[in-house]
Design an enzyme around this catalytic site. Sequence first.
Site, PDB file in Angstrom:
ATOM      1  N   GLU A 154     -69.519  37.858   4.205  1.00  0.00           N
ATOM      2  CA  GLU A 154     -68.639  36.703   4.370  1.00  0.00           C
ATOM      3  C   GLU A 154     -67.205  37.108   4.005  1.00  0.00           C
ATOM      4  O   GLU A 154     -66.839  37.113   2.826  1.00  0.00           O
ATOM      5  CB  GLU A 154     -69.076  35.567   3.441  1.00  0.00           C
ATOM      6  CG  GLU A 154     -70.458  35.043   3.721  1.00  0.00           C
ATOM      7  CD  GLU A 154     -70.624  33.603   3.238  1.00  0.00           C
ATOM      8  OE1 GLU A 154     -70.944  32.754   4.062  1.00  0.00           O
ATOM      9  OE2 GLU A 154     -70.393  33.332   2.048  1.00  0.00           O
ATOM     10  N   ASN A 169     -75.398  26.286   3.989  1.00  0.00           N
ATOM     11  CA  ASN A 169     -74.921  26.266   2.603  1.00  0.00           C
ATOM     12  C   ASN A 169     -74.065  25.015   2.435  1.00  0.00           C
ATOM     13  O   ASN A 169     -72.913  24.986   2.853  1.00  0.00           O
ATOM     14  CB  ASN A 169     -74.118  27.536   2.305  1.00  0.00           C
ATOM     15  CG  ASN A 169     -73.562  27.526   0.888  1.00  0.00           C
ATOM     16  OD1 ASN A 169     -73.907  26.660   0.078  1.00  0.00           O
ATOM     17  ND2 ASN A 169     -72.704  28.494   0.576  1.00  0.00           N
ATOM     18  N   TRP A 170     -74.650  24.008   1.823  1.00  0.00           N
ATOM     19  CA  TRP A 170     -73.934  22.735   1.690  1.00  0.00           C
ATOM     20  C   TRP A 170     -72.871  22.764   0.596  1.00  0.00           C
ATOM     21  O   TRP A 170     -72.105  21.813   0.459  1.00  0.00           O
ATOM     22  CB  TRP A 170     -74.933  21.600   1.417  1.00  0.00           C
ATOM     23  CG  TRP A 170     -75.719  21.186   2.620  1.00  0.00           C
ATOM     24  CD1 TRP A 170     -75.544  21.609   3.905  1.00  0.00           C
ATOM     25  CD2 TRP A 170     -76.802  20.246   2.649  1.00  0.00           C
ATOM     26  NE1 TRP A 170     -76.449  20.985   4.733  1.00  0.00           N
ATOM     27  CE2 TRP A 170     -77.240  20.143   3.986  1.00  0.00           C
ATOM     28  CE3 TRP A 170     -77.449  19.484   1.674  1.00  0.00           C
ATOM     29  CZ2 TRP A 170     -78.290  19.312   4.376  1.00  0.00           C
ATOM     30  CZ3 TRP A 170     -78.501  18.649   2.064  1.00  0.00           C
ATOM     31  CH2 TRP A 170     -78.911  18.571   3.397  1.00  0.00           C
ATOM     32  N   LYS A 171     -72.875  23.808  -0.217  1.00  0.00           N
ATOM     33  CA  LYS A 171     -71.903  23.901  -1.330  1.00  0.00           C
ATOM     34  C   LYS A 171     -71.956  22.615  -2.152  1.00  0.00           C
ATOM     35  O   LYS A 171     -73.036  22.063  -2.344  1.00  0.00           O
ATOM     36  CB  LYS A 171     -70.504  24.216  -0.788  1.00  0.00           C
ATOM     37  CG  LYS A 171     -70.527  25.431   0.148  1.00  0.00           C
ATOM     38  CD  LYS A 171     -69.173  25.928   0.541  1.00  0.00           C
ATOM     39  CE  LYS A 171     -69.311  27.131   1.475  1.00  0.00           C
ATOM     40  NZ  LYS A 171     -68.037  27.729   1.827  1.00  0.00           N
ATOM     41  N   SER A 216     -66.674  30.371   8.833  1.00  0.00           N
ATOM     42  CA  SER A 216     -66.286  29.565   9.995  1.00  0.00           C
ATOM     43  C   SER A 216     -67.229  29.733  11.185  1.00  0.00           C
ATOM     44  O   SER A 216     -66.787  29.740  12.336  1.00  0.00           O
ATOM     45  CB  SER A 216     -64.833  29.851  10.390  1.00  0.00           C
ATOM     46  OG  SER A 216     -63.964  29.476   9.324  1.00  0.00           O
ATOM     47  N   HIS A 222     -71.840  34.586  -4.107  1.00  0.00           N
ATOM     48  CA  HIS A 222     -70.963  33.955  -3.109  1.00  0.00           C
ATOM     49  C   HIS A 222     -69.510  34.142  -3.539  1.00  0.00           C
ATOM     50  O   HIS A 222     -69.193  34.118  -4.736  1.00  0.00           O
ATOM     51  CB  HIS A 222     -71.295  32.468  -2.978  1.00  0.00           C
ATOM     52  CG  HIS A 222     -70.636  31.839  -1.794  1.00  0.00           C
ATOM     53  ND1 HIS A 222     -69.312  31.463  -1.807  1.00  0.00           N
ATOM     54  CD2 HIS A 222     -71.101  31.569  -0.553  1.00  0.00           C
ATOM     55  CE1 HIS A 222     -69.001  30.975  -0.611  1.00  0.00           C
ATOM     56  NE2 HIS A 222     -70.064  31.028   0.166  1.00  0.00           N
ATOM     57  N   GLY A 272     -64.096  28.724   5.496  1.00  0.00           N
ATOM     58  CA  GLY A 272     -63.451  27.411   5.471  1.00  0.00           C
ATOM     59  C   GLY A 272     -62.060  27.397   6.079  1.00  0.00           C
ATOM     60  O   GLY A 272     -61.309  26.446   5.900  1.00  0.00           O
ATOM     61  N   GLU A 311     -67.086  32.213  -3.585  1.00  0.00           N
ATOM     62  CA  GLU A 311     -66.552  31.115  -4.426  1.00  0.00           C
ATOM     63  C   GLU A 311     -66.991  31.296  -5.879  1.00  0.00           C
ATOM     64  O   GLU A 311     -66.261  30.946  -6.801  1.00  0.00           O
ATOM     65  CB  GLU A 311     -66.991  29.759  -3.843  1.00  0.00           C
ATOM     66  CG  GLU A 311     -66.189  29.445  -2.577  1.00  0.00           C
ATOM     67  CD  GLU A 311     -66.941  28.646  -1.521  1.00  0.00           C
ATOM     68  OE1 GLU A 311     -67.955  28.012  -1.840  1.00  0.00           O
ATOM     69  OE2 GLU A 311     -66.492  28.682  -0.356  1.00  0.00           O
TER      70      GLU A 311
END
Length: 268
Positions: A184, A9-11, A229, A100, A190, A102
């Site tokens: 998650e 997942n490159w975000k 992570s 997600h 992160g 975020e």
Amino acid sequence: MRKPLIIANWKMNHLLDEALKFLQDFKRESVFSRLESKNAPEVAIAPSFVLLSELHKKLQFNSVKLVAQNVHWEERGAFTGEVSLSMLIDVGCDYVIIGHSERRTLFGETNALIQKKVAAALGKHIGVVLCVGESLEERESGKTFDIVGEQLTTALSCHSLETSCHSLEKGNPELPTKLAIAYEPVWAIGTGKTALPEQAEEVHLFLRKLLLKQYGEVADQIRIQYGGSVKPDNIASLMAQPNIDGALVGGASLEASSFAHIIEKAFL
Ligand code: 13P
């Protein structure tokens, strides 16, 4: 036996030239040539929307799948800034990440909104990676199971949906291949603080039991990924747990060699 699913997942990272460099490097990694073997995990990349089309051109003859990071549930219309499922399918996406943390915390996505996206996506036969996870405060106050349970069951229920949602019902034969769950924990994303393998497994088992209750024995085939992570040096102990079926990798997926090392450890 569930085939592990490893997604980068490159975000909101990587410009076009950085993405192309990643692919060039990734294709040189020894693991790349082994991705078609029977015991290989399923591997996918989730770049930003604007890179999907270009990455599809580069990946279409390889076994690496393409994933979008978000979607709107409506087919078309006046929704400035949004992207539809048909648009994602048109550019070659195999999966879409929905819910997600975020999106939930920074963009106000609710369980009810996520439910609409999941039903619409499965209805269009695109794969769904449904994310669930608790915050640190929720974990510390003993609410982890309530929170992830509510996130999962609301997203997979037909209740209060205006549109039809056969795609979420028990009889949908595509569920095991089209639905994956990603646990998650928000406090692990992160932060460099991975959940302990046993801590993660406890939640994965809980989620598996909810899926079994809803879908019966096909739930045994649904993959439950861990995210938060994940690194080359912790993936093996996570994957050794019986209900951890792969990983959704953020930071450590931005470099080809680190992502390749993670994939190495996920071979069956
Ligand atoms: P990190 O791997 O950077 O913690 O991110 C996890 C994540 O959010 C993947 O979706």
